[in-house]
Write an enzyme that holds these catalytic residues in place. Structure first.
Site, PDB file in Angstrom:
ATOM      1  N   SER A   1       4.541  -0.801   5.799  1.00 18.06           N
ATOM      2  CA  SER A   1       5.467  -1.491   4.899  1.00 18.06           C
ATOM      3  C   SER A   1       6.392  -2.487   5.574  1.00 18.06           C
ATOM      4  CB  SER A   1       6.285  -0.470   4.110  1.00 18.06           C
ATOM      5  OG  SER A   1       5.471   0.133   3.125  1.00 18.06           O
TER       6      SER A   1
ATOM      7  N   ASN B   1       5.153   0.664  -4.111  1.00 19.31           N
ATOM      8  CA  ASN B   1       4.225  -0.352  -3.643  1.00 19.31           C
ATOM      9  C   ASN B   1       3.712  -1.236  -4.776  1.00 19.31           C
ATOM     10  OD1 ASN B   1       3.615   0.073  -0.625  1.00 19.31           O
ATOM     11  ND2 ASN B   1       3.526   2.147  -1.430  1.00 19.31           N
TER      12      ASN B   1
ATOM     13  N   TYR C   1      11.495   3.355  -4.601  1.00 13.76           N
ATOM     14  CA  TYR C   1      10.533   2.607  -3.790  1.00 13.76           C
ATOM     15  C   TYR C   1       9.146   2.659  -4.416  1.00 13.76           C
ATOM     16  CZ  TYR C   1       8.486   0.983   0.650  1.00 13.76           C
ATOM     17  OH  TYR C   1       7.841   0.276   1.626  1.00 13.76           O
TER      18      TYR C   1
ATOM     19  N   PHE D   1      -4.991   8.053  -4.837  1.00 11.18           N
ATOM     20  CA  PHE D   1      -5.423   9.147  -3.956  1.00 11.18           C
ATOM     21  C   PHE D   1      -5.111  10.480  -4.646  1.00 11.18           C
ATOM     22  CE2 PHE D   1      -4.757   5.471  -1.329  1.00 11.18           C
ATOM     23  CZ  PHE D   1      -5.754   5.519  -0.366  1.00 11.18           C
TER      24      PHE D   1
ATOM     25  N   GLY E   1       7.444   1.436   8.532  1.00 13.45           N
ATOM     26  CA  GLY E   1       6.135   1.297   7.934  1.00 13.45           C
ATOM     27  C   GLY E   1       5.245   2.471   8.245  1.00 13.45           C
TER      28      GLY E   1
END
Length: 365
Positions: free
Chosen positions: A48, A155, A153, A109, A297
């Site tokens: 990240s 993605n 947070y 996932f 990250g």
């Protein structure tokens, strides 16, 4: 670094810059089978940390008037974020994680939710399209109303920002970021991999998945499409220090854009901790040592921390090739591990000669 290796990380390496002096070091192995050592100049999946690069690219387009920071994302991507959500969610909300859009990773996932690593293997060579991952995020229950005082947070936000860049520039986002951020910073070993394999010297990257993989499994070969403009970059620790030095000196985006990027709010990370997050930047305040900016990250098997003091005179970038080493208790909470303390001590030495920086621990991708 030796202590981090002894605590259980196969290999750790990095670079520290202090007042014009540079130290590079490494400890441990790049390959637990052959004993090949790690070295400070190895390439690494930096996870990240990619988000700072993507945010800088978006701010460049804000400066050009092609994107309005507080304009609705639906003006640009009505097909991806339709209806009321598209009207309420702004570009700023995507950048600082206040959009209310949940992270898609747990849905991409799904086996991880039932304590099985099967999805990791199933997706190793899968080529995801950004739109299908974004759709997974939008279909899940929201984490809150857009524009709240705190963020969560996700993605999903940064894949949308990649699609936004592509829509307004007419260029694939990875190509735009390469031309206008990576090359502008003068980085020679940083880029988006186009497939599962990495070029150049690098370590194997071992994923423990909180004890689901024992021994940890090497996922250094992995298709990066599952994270794209959110976390797919490969870089070196020297390049990361170079990038953040130039960004914080106003040489990647304007000073006005940088000021926007440094307006932080509390954001809950994927591991449950709270970070002070701006537009693609973390703020880490270390008592008696100063305020640092950067990002952490994580990719499967690869962890990174890169922080630069606000005066630019002290920098730290560290990489390690084991992730999610903490086993979980019956409630699913990570249990303490000696690696945590060893990394905290390393960060303290690197950032200010021994100060406690436990709050700078890396989080999930």
């Amino acid at each position: 670094m030796d202590a981090v290796h002894r605590a259980g990380i196969p290999g750790v390496y990095g670079e520290v810059r202090v007042d014009g002096r540079t130290w590079r070091g490494a400890s441990g192995v790049a390959d637990v089978t052959t004993g090949r050592p790690v070295s400070p100049d190895m390439r690494h999946r930096v996870g990240s940390v990619t988000k700072t690069f993507t945010a800088a690219a978006v701010m460049q387009q804000v400066e050009r008037g092609r994107i309005r920071l507080d304009g609705p994302i639906g003006d640009h991507l009505p097909d991806l974020v339709p209806g009321e959500r598209g009207r309420k969610i702004t570009v700023r909300m995507l950048l600082n994680h206040t959009s209310g859009l949940p992270d898609y990773v747990r849905y991409a996932f799904p086996s991880l939710a039932v304590n099985s690593p099967q999805s990791l293997d199933d997706n190793q060579f899968r080529r995801f399209r950004p739109a299908e991952l974004i759709e997974l995020g939008l279909a899940a229950p929201p984490t809150g109303e857009p524009g709240g005082p705190t963020g969560v947070y996700s993605n999903t936000n940064y894949l949308l920002l990649g699609q936004l860049l592509e829509r307004v520039t007419g260029t694939p986002a990875e190509e735009y970021i390469t031309r206008h951020v990576i090359r502008r910073a003068g980085l020679r070993h940083t880029g988006f991999p186009t497939g599962p394999y990495l070029d150049g010297p690098h370590a194997r990257m071992y994923e423990a998945a909180h004890g689901l993989l024992d021994p940890p499994r090497d996922y250094s070969v992995y298709d990066p499409s599952w994270v794209g403009t959110g976390a797919a970059l490969v870089s070196t620790m020297d390049d990361l220090n170079r990038f953040y030095a130039k960004l914080l000196d106003g040489r990647i985006v304007s000073r006005a854009s940088l000021a926007q990027m440094q307006r932080t709010i509390p954001v809950r990370a994927l591991d449950g901790t709270t970070v002070q997050y701006g537009l693609g930047l973390h703020r880490v305040t270390v008592p008696d040592c100063g305020t640092f900016w950067g990002h952490d990250g994580s990719a499967w098997g690869a962890g990174t921390m890169s922080l630069t003091r606000d005066d630019g005179k002290r920098q730290m970038s560290v990489a390690f090739n084991l992730q999610r080493w903490n086993a979980r208790d019956a409630s699913g909470n990570p249990l303490p591990h000696p690696i945590d303390d060893a990394l905290s001590t390393l960060y303290g030495e690197a950032m200010c000669d021994g100060a406690d920086t436990a709050r700078a621990q890396p989080s999930t991708p």
